[in-house]
Motif scaffolding. Structure first.
Motif, mmCIF file in Angstrom:
data_model
loop_
_atom_site.group_PDB
_atom_site.id
_atom_site.type_symbol
_atom_site.label_atom_id
_atom_site.label_comp_id
_atom_site.label_asym_id
_atom_site.label_seq_id
_atom_site.Cartn_x
_atom_site.Cartn_y
_atom_site.Cartn_z
ATOM 1 N N GLY A 136 0.303 10.022 11.922
ATOM 2 C CA GLY A 136 0.905 8.718 11.611
ATOM 3 C C GLY A 136 1.155 8.527 10.129
ATOM 4 N N MET A 137 2.243 8.590 9.338
ATOM 5 C CA MET A 137 2.342 8.365 8.166
ATOM 6 C C MET A 137 3.480 7.264 7.971
ATOM 7 N N GLY A 141 5.971 3.086 21.619
ATOM 8 C CA GLY A 141 4.978 3.415 22.501
ATOM 9 C C GLY A 141 3.738 2.999 22.130
ATOM 10 N N GLY A 142 3.361 2.148 20.932
ATOM 11 C CA GLY A 142 2.045 1.810 20.795
ATOM 12 C C GLY A 142 1.261 2.863 19.780
ATOM 13 N N ARG A 143 2.039 3.943 19.363
ATOM 14 C CA ARG A 143 1.488 4.899 18.768
ATOM 15 C C ARG A 143 1.258 4.431 17.136
ATOM 16 N N THR A 144 0.135 4.563 16.302
ATOM 17 C CA THR A 144 -0.347 4.073 15.279
ATOM 18 C C THR A 144 -0.378 4.847 14.052
ATOM 19 N N ALA A 145 -0.298 4.104 12.957
ATOM 20 C CA ALA A 145 -0.587 4.913 11.519
ATOM 21 C C ALA A 145 -1.458 4.080 10.746
ATOM 22 N N ASN A 146 -2.159 4.712 9.774
ATOM 23 C CA ASN A 146 -2.917 4.108 8.770
ATOM 24 C C ASN A 146 -2.568 4.842 7.668
ATOM 25 N N LEU A 147 -2.609 3.711 6.517
ATOM 26 C CA LEU A 147 -2.522 4.298 5.167
ATOM 27 C C LEU A 147 -3.531 3.782 4.098
ATOM 28 N N ILE A 148 -4.272 4.368 3.482
ATOM 29 C CA ILE A 148 -4.934 3.463 2.561
ATOM 30 C C ILE A 148 -4.423 3.846 1.034
ATOM 31 N N LEU A 149 -3.974 2.736 0.215
ATOM 32 C CA LEU A 149 -3.349 2.909 -0.934
ATOM 33 C C LEU A 149 -4.375 2.213 -2.071
ATOM 34 N N GLN A 150 -3.946 2.426 -3.337
ATOM 35 C CA GLN A 150 -4.439 1.723 -4.268
ATOM 36 C C GLN A 150 -4.190 0.073 -4.114
ATOM 37 N N ASP A 151 -5.110 -0.581 -4.263
ATOM 38 C CA ASP A 151 -5.104 -2.169 -3.953
ATOM 39 C C ASP A 151 -4.393 -2.772 -5.198
ATOM 40 N N ASP A 152 -3.058 -2.630 -5.268
ATOM 41 C CA ASP A 152 -2.612 -3.249 -6.434
ATOM 42 C C ASP A 152 -1.021 -3.491 -6.078
ATOM 43 N N TRP A 153 -0.542 -4.621 -6.270
ATOM 44 C CA TRP A 153 0.816 -5.027 -5.986
ATOM 45 C C TRP A 153 1.897 -4.268 -6.374
ATOM 46 N N HIS A 154 1.630 -3.350 -7.427
ATOM 47 C CA HIS A 154 2.858 -2.557 -8.055
ATOM 48 C C HIS A 154 2.769 -1.175 -7.205
ATOM 49 N N VAL A 155 1.988 -1.156 -6.358
ATOM 50 C CA VAL A 155 1.816 0.226 -5.423
ATOM 51 C C VAL A 155 2.706 -0.286 -4.411
ATOM 52 N N ARG A 156 3.919 0.649 -3.961
ATOM 53 C CA ARG A 156 4.915 -0.011 -2.756
ATOM 54 C C ARG A 156 5.007 1.266 -2.085
#
Length: 367
Positions: free
Chosen positions: A228-229, A310-325
């Protein structure tokens, strides 16, 4: 797919083993100066006869392609009229401006052009590739080894259509074939719906700087699991407080996966200068780009959960800043800190499990 041809004229006693390996590796062509070498080769390989320095034989045997020296053997177009059962190509050794023009003319007009650039510079090859860019014929360039073959395949982005290499031993044919298919297959992107976001505190994130400019609708796929990406956009879009850096993707936490080459995933933490990763645009088209630097720094992080078909999931952990997109449908640029449940992002949901980054058919639970 680029063409991989091997030259068996100088392999000596290893000829039988090299040919067997080449067939098994599914190289595209086997070149020799002896028609007897072509007898019995399977239809999966193109049989190429090159009687360099010899008279043209009356019988081409099982040859599919005959490469000729025009000054000695005659013009390929004229030979093709007399021998319609085979295709003809021209050999050109590029040593000066005149022979460079000969190669350009061959690229524009001949079905096959077999080129040897005596000098190590690749500028003449760039010129020939440009000259023949709109022609239907194929350029096959001689390489001394696999490392040079990889460069030839990428010259002027288009690269030579193929490479001819004389194997130094068993193993080289397989390596050449791998170099010829070193590109990556396109991927099928899907729309994912954001289900939750959460501020998860401090952690280490990676900015991936490449030796390539990204396009505005292009980035890299990043995810906490290999199945999941989410498509992270590069810094090609203007920001109010800093200049654009179109070679950079602020990609995510160091544990995250991204797509590399040879169908393998890589952790962001293991990327380093010289490694190839996969750039992906909003249509799923891919290309390999070279990492020039990875910056790992401690920053506040945000977690984004999303669900796809189909209910398949993804998770992404990013820098917590609004300019990261990240990128959404149609190439919409979405600030990570402004995402909310119901928003749509683009993602990739492969089905294979992974072992040391390679796809494998086994049970693996990631959560």
């Amino acid at each position: 797919m680029k063409l991989s041809w091997i030259d068996i004229r100088s392999v000596g006693s290893a000829k039988a083993a090299v040919v067997e390996e080449a067939i098994h590796a599914r190289v595209d062509g086997i070149l020799t100066d002896d028609p007897a070498d072509l007898a019995g080769l399977p239809p999966t390989v193109r049989k190429v006869l090159f009687p360099q320095g010899q008279t043209l034989p009356e019988d081409f045997g099982a040859a599919d392609v005959v490469i000729v020296e025009a000054a000695k053997h005659g013009e390929p177009a004229e030979l093709a009229l007399r021998h319609p059962e085979v295709e003809f190509g021209r050999y050109v050794e590029i040593i000066d401006a005149d022979t460079l023009e000969d190669a350009c003319q061959s690229a524009r007009t001949d079905r096959w052009s077999l080129l040897w650039f005596r000098d190590p510079t690749k500028i003449p090859l760039e010129i020939v590739i440009a000259a023949g860019a709109k022609a239907e014929g194929s350029l096959v360039t001689l390489a001394q080894d696999v490392e040079e073959a990889e460069i030839i395949f990428g010259v002027l982005e288009l690269g030579s259509d193929g490479v001819l290499m004389a194997p130094a031993g068993v193993g080289d044919a397989t390596a050449l074939r791998r170099a010829a298919e070193a590109g990556v297959a396109d991927v099928e992107l899907v729309e994912l719906e954001v289900t939750a976001t959460a501020h998860v505190g401090m952690g280490d994130r990676a900015c991936v700087d490449t030796a390539t400019y990204f396009r505005e609708d292009e980035g890299i796929l990043v995810g906490s699991t290999s199945k999941g990406m989410i498509l992270c956009v590069s810094e090609t879009h203007p920001l109010p407080y800093m200049p654009t850096r179109p070679f950079r993707v602020n990609a995510g936490a160091i544990h995250s996966y991204t797509l590399g080459q040879n169908e393998r995933t890589n952790y962001l933490s293991e990327l380093k200068a010289g490694i190839k990763i996969t750039a992906v645009d909003i249509h799923g088209r891919t290309r390999l780009v070279t990492v020039g630097r990875v910056k790992i720094e401690s920053r506040p992080l945000i977690s984004i959960d999303a669900v796809g078909p189909g209910g398949r999931t993804a998770n992404l952990i990013l820098q917590d800043d609004w300019h990261v997109r990240v990128l959404g449908p149609g190439g919409k640029v979405l600030n990570s800190t402004e995402l909310k449940p119901g928003d749509k992002v683009l993602g990739y949901l492969p089905v294979e499990d992974r072992h040391v980054g390679y796809p494998i058919n086994e049970f693996c639970l990631e959560k």
